[in-house]
Structures are given as structure tokens and as C-alpha cells.
Write an enzyme that holds these catalytic residues in place. Sequence first.
Site, PDB file in Angstrom:
ATOM      1  N   ASN A  73       0.832  -1.214   0.000  1.00  0.00           N
ATOM      2  CA  ASN A  73       0.000   0.000   0.000  1.00  0.00           C
ATOM      3  C   ASN A  73       0.857   1.251   0.000  1.00  0.00           C
ATOM      4  OD1 ASN A  73      -0.308   1.752   2.677  1.00  0.00           O
ATOM      5  ND2 ASN A  73       0.319  -0.334   3.223  1.00  0.00           N
ATOM      6  N   ASN A 132       4.011   5.192  15.523  1.00  0.00           N
ATOM      7  CA  ASN A 132       4.250   4.702  14.160  1.00  0.00           C
ATOM      8  C   ASN A 132       5.611   5.198  13.679  1.00  0.00           C
ATOM      9  OD1 ASN A 132       4.355   4.224  11.463  1.00  0.00           O
ATOM     10  ND2 ASN A 132       2.237   4.810  11.028  1.00  0.00           N
ATOM     11  N   PHE A 133       6.628   4.392  13.913  1.00  0.00           N
ATOM     12  CA  PHE A 133       7.971   4.696  13.407  1.00  0.00           C
ATOM     13  C   PHE A 133       8.299   3.776  12.239  1.00  0.00           C
ATOM     14  CE2 PHE A 133       9.509   6.036  17.927  1.00  0.00           C
ATOM     15  CZ  PHE A 133       8.733   7.184  17.844  1.00  0.00           C
ATOM     16  N   CYS A 135       6.058   3.531   9.031  1.00  0.00           N
ATOM     17  CA  CYS A 135       5.444   3.730   7.710  1.00  0.00           C
ATOM     18  C   CYS A 135       6.525   4.008   6.670  1.00  0.00           C
ATOM     19  CB  CYS A 135       4.445   4.872   7.762  1.00  0.00           C
ATOM     20  SG  CYS A 135       3.682   5.163   6.170  1.00  0.00           S
ATOM     21  N   CYS A 343       2.408 -42.893  -2.479  1.00  0.00           N
ATOM     22  CA  CYS A 343       3.034 -42.200  -3.619  1.00  0.00           C
ATOM     23  C   CYS A 343       2.079 -42.180  -4.815  1.00  0.00           C
ATOM     24  CB  CYS A 343       4.331 -42.901  -4.000  1.00  0.00           C
ATOM     25  SG  CYS A 343       5.131 -42.165  -5.432  1.00  0.00           S
ATOM     26  N   CYS A 379      21.399 -39.533   0.451  1.00  0.00           N
ATOM     27  CA  CYS A 379      20.485 -38.510   0.979  1.00  0.00           C
ATOM     28  C   CYS A 379      21.149 -37.740   2.119  1.00  0.00           C
ATOM     29  CB  CYS A 379      19.203 -39.176   1.471  1.00  0.00           C
ATOM     30  SG  CYS A 379      18.030 -38.024   2.209  1.00  0.00           S
ATOM     31  N   CYS A 385      12.572 -32.878  -0.952  1.00  0.00           N
ATOM     32  CA  CYS A 385      11.562 -33.783  -1.522  1.00  0.00           C
ATOM     33  C   CYS A 385      10.284 -33.761  -0.698  1.00  0.00           C
ATOM     34  CB  CYS A 385      12.116 -35.199  -1.629  1.00  0.00           C
ATOM     35  SG  CYS A 385      12.708 -35.883  -0.069  1.00  0.00           S
TER      36      CYS A 385
END
Lengths: 422, 445
Positions: A73, A132-133, A135, A343, A379, A385
Site C-alpha cells: 500500500n 508509528n515509526f 510507515c 506415492c 540422501c 523432496c
Amino acid sequence: MADLFTDFLGIKSPNPFWLASAPPTDKKINVLRAFEAGWGGVVWKTLGSQVKNVSSRYSAVDYHGSRVMGFNNIELISDRPLDINLKEIEECVKLFPDRAMVVSLMADNNRKAWHELIKKVEDRGAHGFELNFGCPHGMTERGLGAAVGQDPEITGMIVEWVMEAATIPVITKLTPNVHSVVPAGRAAVKAGTNALSLINTIQSVTGIDLDTLVPNPYVDGKSVFGGYCGPAVKPIALKMLTTIAQDPVTSRVPISGIGGVTTWKDAAEFMLLGSTSVQVCTAAMKHGFRIIEDLCEGLSNWMDEKGYRKTTDFIGKSVEKITHWEDLDINYHHVANINQDKCIHCGLCYIACEDTSHQSINLQYGKPYNTYTIKEEECVGCNLCKLICPVDNCITMVEQRVAPEYINWKEWQKQGLPLNDH
Amino acid sequence: MISNNRLTELEYQANFADIHPPFETRDAAAVEANRCLFCYDAPCIKSCPTSINIPKFIKQITTDNIKGSAHTIFVSNIMGAGCSKVCPVEKLCEGSCVYNLMHEEPINIAKLQRYSTEAAMANNWQLFSRKESNGKKVAIIGAGPAGLSCAHVLSREGTDVTIYEKEALGGGLMTYGIAAYKVTPEFCKAEVDYITSIGGIDIKYNQALGKDVSLKQLTEQYDAVYIAIGVGEARQLDIPGEDLAGVEDAISYIYHLRTSDYKEMPVGDRVAVIGLGMTAIDAATQAKRLGAKDVTIVYRRTYDEKPCTDVELDIAKLDGCQVEWLAAPKEIIGENGKVKQLVCSRMKLGEPDASGRKSPVDTGETFTLDVDMVIKAAGQMPFSELVNTEGLKNNYGKISVENKTVTNINKVFAGGDCVNGGKEVVDAVQAGKDGAAEILKFLGV
């Protein structure tokens, strides 16, 4: 049944879910609808000097057919006259005295302006302030919002001014547009803030219209950086929250967690990492206030299942579980296992492992269905996976410790143990 | 009584409207496309006779690359648009979709394929270009799926193609042999036009092999000849009464349906359809949709052996067609030269036959159906006489080939139904590709 009642510095709410300072909380009609729907509290959209907004104001990132994975926004603080806001705040508090009413503030950068603003707001029934520090757009160009929050010195200075005048609890909201939120957080705590909240939105460009070549959101052929939020930012918010919850200075004060909270699970995660209350915006903007029902019911059911009677029973419980890499146990090892009964032969695990990981999956050709099995000796237990598999619990990771004892990287090096596995 | 003009214009329109409507919007297609898991070495690809890269073309729908999506389809199957409407996908791509293994609805591959290919046709996207001419000329006999597919590949490679087609329109079985609610004549024509829009393909219509042209003539004039004449003759029942008025064969019945106004198509009050293949289903449903009161499908074996798919059978059942299982036609009884009754033998299942299915055995019992029309759909026969006359080695009329497509006559290749005896459109398209590949090899280009 679990009790969701939340006491945040004496700011009481029937549940930990507050609507964040944003468009949903900028006027009485919205806030009353939110309270009727069941929201525990609101942080009223930031009050400060008079501003003027533009059109349009929002843009979003969609992913794989789902709308608003991330939201952006460029709207400023409240553009309504202060008197109207204050009158409506007072009315909302009267109609719903059991809900938390926190008012977000952003005055001009001088002591007088902050003192005057606090004075005007304080006796209208609000239970707390949020500074509000954070925005990151529009206000920063005026030296406000994130421009304050990005500089710990200025943050501390303004918090001091505020604490001189405020008689109700003060929450300082931190900006994520820094390499670390801790310095500003520490400065605020040292200057006396009663609590911290984070994160505010992250500066962003969400995308570009490939016909007009103008980035979003579109304002007559131009765009600006906006503030990014929504589900996409949750992992970043959780990380920043953790650093605040682990820091010896900032962890002294309660935290209100913000950043992509969409479901009760997200909320539980924020709380496990130290948030006493959580603030929600994008999810409500996407679905309306009705989402509060499942936020409360889901959290409550989970608490019942886990035996937590009140939220303080689990708040912060995961903070200590995030450690430093060099403290991880090198002897821990697990490998993937594919449940052949589950599977569906989509091959997604195979191609991911083969192309981008450790070539640890064996393909046995079939028509039309191939069979995939794990080469356990190859592995490394990376999880790829399992993360990609579309079937729940088809791929599981099976623990196969290298050795029974715990050994971390520092110790490993000290003992001169072999480095190269290959 | 057999009569036409049984329904109002609106009823005909409704009965012959598209049975599988397309996605109406991009959003609708995207929702379905996004369900696709994008499988690796995907079962759907392996179950498509033309091996379309299905996960890729679906992914391309999700990225709004519809042109790329259409190209992905057409590069493997130039009749991808038609196939999206007529393929028995439930036993091909969709039948092997991994979602079936999760007991979820498979991806609607056909509908997505239709989405991309119809966009390509509607916008006349030219997705292929011809290579520089290689100076070679090839004749193709038959502008059906195999012929067109072969022609397109050859043309892409710079070969000039002349197709000799016995009908007045191209498309073959697609145009003349498939239920009208699956593909309209307009669509079939548009598809042929789209395929040939690449250039280098000249179709000469109303030119039949053995009548207007001969193989000898063509082999003299061209560097190679590809035979794609399909099958066409309906299998005879060889029972008494087969020559009565009111006995039709499904191939020509559907042919007439596809070439006439619906209201001009005569149909009986009570119709028996012999056989349970795809053509039998098409004949039965079309008869019902033309206004027949009762349609009974007569089939020798049981549900388990049926050649049509469940989906096809459901269409017939939903149209109100009945199925008489374990019944074989024995005699057609007439009155004043017209069909009055169909006498059937009651069968039971015996040992498996050459096809592996249990064979029907006559129990000796009979029963009689009161019908005024019998449509024979007991299979199609190759053009045996024609093939023999032209000197082509064959097996009961099916042209014998080596390497999928090479006949006994030098320069002459063959593929599609005339070789395999009659399979799906998509099989013919693949045969055309195989034929073109072999011809290009033969031509040394």
C-alpha cells in the site's frame, strides 16, 4: 476450554487478536463492525498532521492462482480530521468497553508537536498509544515514519518526548526496513517505551504492468515504493520478532506481533516467539472481519489439545529453540523415506533432487507410472523432496544419527574432525 | 415408423449443442490449470499417443502464455484442437492423471487443451513456419487426421504436399464419422483450414483412390506417396433380413447426419443399435437426439468387456438409451419390406478369445425386440478390395507395413486406420508424424 483473555500492560482484550493500524481501523463504522464480529482490540489508524491521499493505493502479488499472497500500500496516515477521529474513538470505547483501543500516533518531529498530540488524544478513552515509526512510504519523505524508526538515536529521542507526556501505556512500532530491528528496539526500550510491536511494512515494488510498463500501484502513469505485508512477509516478521524476543534489552518489554498473520496457526507461531498480542490487517482486508471466528476457535482448540489454559502458558516457548548455527548437532542426521502406498508417482521429488539437490532418488521407469525410491546413502536429509511432495506424509524424514553424542561445529573443528564428506 | 422432422428447431439445437462446453473465462481455465501438479515424466504424457507435453502446456496457461501453450500442443499434435473434443481422455491422459491415485478428480486436460487451441484458431496464430523448399513433392491420399498430420510435418520441413481427398471436405472421420455434439462441421472445416494455413499443402477434393487417381500414377508424379485412406466399410452382420428397409450402417448414418440438416434425418420410433464401440454410442445417442422414442443397444458381451469407455456409456444412458447385454442379433424380421422386429440370441460368456476378452457363446435362447430401425455398428472393415487392386501387401485389408509406415511398394508409405484397422483420431495423428519422419528419411532431406 482455553481462555484467550489477554492482558497487555493492563490493556485488556477478550482475545489476543487486534486489528493493526491500517484502513480497517480508521473510522467508527469499521471498528464497530470489527468489535461486533469479535475482534479483541484495534490499533486506530495513525493520527497526526493532516495529509492527503492519492488514488490508487494498493497492489498485490498473486501466487499460483491464489490472490494476495503479498499486499502493498501507498496510503498515508489517517486523512480524516483529528476531531472526527477522536470523537469516534470515544464512541467506540463507550460501546465496547471490554475491547482494547490503542491509538497509533505520528506527530511532526518536535517535542511540542508530540506533547500536543498526546494531550489531545489521551483523555478520549484510549487504553494505549502505538508510535508509528515504521510507515515506509509518503511519510518518510517528510522525515516521519520509517525515517524515524531507521535511526535509533531519533527513535530514542522521540520515545523520550512521548514518555514525558503519556500517562497510558506506549508501544513503539518498529520498521523492518533496517538490517536489524534490535538497535531501534533497544533505543526505544532505553528511552522508556512500555512495549514494542513489529513489523511494519517492508518497502517494495510488487510488479509491473507489462502493457503499460508502469509498476503497481498505478497513479496516473507513475508509481512509488509501497509497504509490503500479508502472508509473504510472515517469515521475515517471525525472524525479526525472534531477535527482539532474544535480545536481553528488548525482551524486557511485551511485544505485539505483526506481519502476515492470516490463520490461528500463524498467531500461535507469533505468540510462541514472544508476542503477547498479535495484530492482523491483510487477512481482514482480503476476507473481512469474519475471520476472527476461526482465529479464536482454532487457537482455543489447539490450546485445549495441548493443555494450555491461558495464552501465557505458551507465549515465548519457542524463543529458546532458535539457536546459532554453530550450536547445531552435527551428528544429527535424517534421511527421506517415500511411502510407496501413498506415492502418486508425480515425480516432483525426483526431479527436484536430481536437478537441484543430491541425486538421492532412484527412478525406475514404468508406463505410465514410474517408481521412486530413496538412495539412503546419498540422501543428506535436506527436506526438499518432503517439502515438494503433494501428498501429506508420503515422504517422511527418518532419523539416522551419525553417532549418539551431541557435537557442534565449534567442537568438531577443535577436534580436527574430517570436513569433506564426499 | 421411420420419419424425419420430429423435433422443433430449438430442440435440435439443444440436442446437438456442444456436450463439453469450453471454459468461459481465463479465470475458469486458470483455476483448473493451477490444480495441475506439473508432474515430472508425467503419466499423462505417456498415455497420450502423440506424447503432448501436457504439464508444460497447462503450466503455460497459468503464466498467460497461451500462444506458447498452443504451440506445445500443436508441435506434438496438429489436430490438438479436434482431439480435445473427441479423444476418449478417460482412458488416455486424464485416465492416468495422478489425481486419480489420490481419489480426486483428474485435471480436465481436454478442456484446457481446448482452451489454448481454440484461442490459437480464433486468433489465427501462425505458430509454425516452413523451412526453405527442399524441392521434394509428396502426395497424400486422404485428408483425415493421419494425412493432415503427415502433411503438416512435411510442409514444415519444406516439402510440397498435395492431398487427394475423396470427400468434398477434409478432416476424415472427424468431419464425417463422429457424433455432432462433439465436433461441429464448422469446427472441422476451421481446423483443416488452420492446419493448412502453414502453406505448401494443396488439397484436391473429390479425388478418390482407385477411381480418380491410382497409386501408379501418383508414384510417377511424386517423390513419395503416403496412404491415409482410413477404414470405412461397416462390418456386415450376415444375418437374414439385413437388406430390409430400415437397416442402416452406423458409418453412413453418421455420415448423413453430418452432411444434412438435422430435421431431414429420418429416424425410427424404436431403434436397435448393434455393438458397443464408440461409433455404436455415437449412433445410439444421435438416434435418440433426433427424436427416436426408444433406443436399445444390443451387445454380445457384458459391461466388463465393453469397448467403449464408462464416460461414453454414461452419455448414452443419460440420453435414455437402453443396453441389452449378452445379446447377439440373429435375424431381422420385416413386414412389407420394412424392419419390424429384431430377433436376438441370448449369449453367455465363455473362454477368452484372441482379444483377451471372454468370448460370447450362444445359449440357444432367443428374444425379440420390436423395432423399426436397426443401426449396425459392429466394427469397420478396411478397404480390402481397393488395397488389393493397388497391389499393396495387406492382412485382411489392413495395409502391411515395416517401421510403422513403409509398405511393400517403393516410395509408398501408409498409416492411420488403414494400417491399424481403426483406432482413435489421436493414434492417426501420431501415425501421420511417424509417416512423415520416415518419408523425410527416405527423401534424404
